[in-house]
Write an enzyme that holds these catalytic residues in place. Structure first.
Site, PDB file in Angstrom:
ATOM      1  N   LYS A 120       0.838  -1.209   0.000  1.00  0.00           N
ATOM      2  CA  LYS A 120       0.000   0.000   0.000  1.00  0.00           C
ATOM      3  C   LYS A 120       0.873   1.261   0.000  1.00  0.00           C
ATOM      4  CE  LYS A 120      -3.750  -2.437   2.272  1.00  0.00           C
ATOM      5  NZ  LYS A 120      -4.487  -2.761   3.492  1.00  0.00           N
ATOM      6  N   GLN A 134      -5.130  -1.499   9.639  1.00  0.00           N
ATOM      7  CA  GLN A 134      -4.742  -2.754   8.983  1.00  0.00           C
ATOM      8  C   GLN A 134      -5.227  -3.967   9.783  1.00  0.00           C
ATOM      9  OE1 GLN A 134      -3.257  -3.073   5.929  1.00  0.00           O
ATOM     10  NE2 GLN A 134      -3.552  -5.269   6.201  1.00  0.00           N
ATOM     11  N   ASP A 146     -11.393   2.502   3.434  1.00  0.00           N
ATOM     12  CA  ASP A 146     -11.669   1.059   3.347  1.00  0.00           C
ATOM     13  C   ASP A 146     -13.176   0.806   3.219  1.00  0.00           C
ATOM     14  OD1 ASP A 146      -9.467  -0.539   3.157  1.00  0.00           O
ATOM     15  OD2 ASP A 146      -9.167  -0.786   5.317  1.00  0.00           O
TER      16      ASP A 146
END
Ligand SMILES: NC(=O)c1ccc[n+]([C@@H]2O[C@H](COP(=O)([O-])OP(=O)(O)OC[C@H]3O[C@@H](n4cnc5c(N)ncnc54)[C@H](OP(=O)(O)O)[C@@H]3O)[C@@H](O)[C@H]2O)c1
Length: 305
Positions: free
Chosen positions: A53, A97, A120
């Site tokens: 990422k 995460q 997200d």
């Protein structure tokens, strides 16, 4: 033989568009978009994903920051980090995460993220908007799956789509996106009966369960589109007994290197029956990261307005 749905090519096109979008948006000395990644603990798989990422951010011109907290961090400590990032004017996207250490409540933490920075797409605000068929920030993996189909001119309208797996990350948001695209959708899970027979009725089959080679070639309707979301690292040939016969080269790779990434679908069997199929690796995986970049640009533009 099925045609390959190449996630690397598709993700490069998306990343190129994001890069161009950032160049245009940052002219006249506007600041760059910013993405913050909160990592709790030192899960080795997380380190790899976060690395992908952060590198993608650099490649498109997004400013990125990794916030590391020890595995012992409390809910309060993680919430404080989220609150600080919610307030930061230079941060447009925040993600926590996964997986988190077991003492932390992932849903509670994600709910704390400002919905306008929820790249997200897991906050109740954005999930509700997804269910309502409105615009918003939506989960990256199912978004990537939909883009991959679109970029390969695979229409879903009127088709029977079968999803294996009902997680919040993949199966559930994918259901909403497919319904919005006018597919007829069946979602299956670990309690589903007659799974093989259901899969055999799928025009488009999505596998997202996390079990190496779970879907056999005989489960696939001839000419179906197969999208394998699963990413499973195997280290022992006994985990994938089918591989030696159906993918001898990959089997040798596993024996020689001691490790291999495989999907939830038996690729070597499925490619003989399907019309289109995603490989693992190089299928859905790269698209997830590309859609994260795209979501970050979207959040930046919305906040800039
Ligand atoms: N390509 C990407 O970027 C990406 C992104 C996310 C995930 N993944 C991969 O996708 C896979 C799934 O991830 P996830 O996070 O969605 O997993 P998850 O949260 O563990 O969910 C797995 C789902 O599969 C279902 N399932 C498990 N065993 C089953 C069986 N025997 N028959 C039918 N359904 C079964 C479970 O059913 P129940 O609900 O009944 O337990 C659950 O709904 C993993 O391999 C993961 O690495 C890839």
């Amino acid at each position: 033989m099925a045609q390959l749905l190449d996630g690397k090519i598709a993700s490069q096109k998306i990343l190129d568009m994001v890069r161009e979008g950032i160049v245009t948006s940052t002219q006249f000395n506007f600041r760059k978009p910013g993405l913050a990644v909160i990592v709790v603990g030192d899960n080795p798989a997380s380190q790899v994903y976060v690395g992908h990422k952060l590198r993608a951010c650099e490649s498109v011109g997004i400013f990125s920051k990794e916030y590391r907290l020890p595995a012992s961090a409390s809910m309060e400590e993680v919430k404080l980090a989220i609150d600080e990032l919610n307030r930061s004017p230079n941060i447009d996207g925040i993600l926590v995460q996964m997986p988190l250490p077991p003492h932390l409540d992932a849903i509670d933490l994600v709910t704390r993220i400002d919905p306008s920075k929820d790249v997200d797409g897991f906050t109740p605000h954005n999930l509700t908007r997804l269910l309502q068929g409105r615009t918003g920030l939506f989960p990256c993996t199912p978004l990537g799956v939909m883009r991959l189909l679109e970029m390969n001119n695979i229409a879903v309208r009127g088709k029977h789509a079968v999803i294996l797996g009902r997680s919040l990350i993949v199966g559930r948001p994918l259901l909403a996106m497919l319904l919005d695209a006018n597919a007829t959708v069946t979602v299956t899970h670990s309690h589903t009966e007659h799974l093989k027979e259901i899969c055999q009725t799928a025009d488009i089959l999505f596998a997202a369960i996390g079990r190496p080679g779970f879907v056999e070639g005989s489960w696939i309707k001839p000419g179906a589109v197969v999208v394998d979301v699963g990413i499973n690292r195997v280290t022992n040939p006994s985990e994938v007994p089918y591989l030696k016969a159906s993918e001898p080269e990959r089997y040798s790779q596993l024996v020689n290197k001691g490790s291999l990434l495989v999907g939830d679908v038996r690729f070597g069997e499925a490619e003989k029956i399907a019309s289109f199929i995603t490989p693992v690796p190089g299928g859905v995986g790269p698209l997830t990261v590309a859609m994260l970049m795209s979501n970050t640009l979207h959040a930046y533009r919305t906040r800039k307005k």
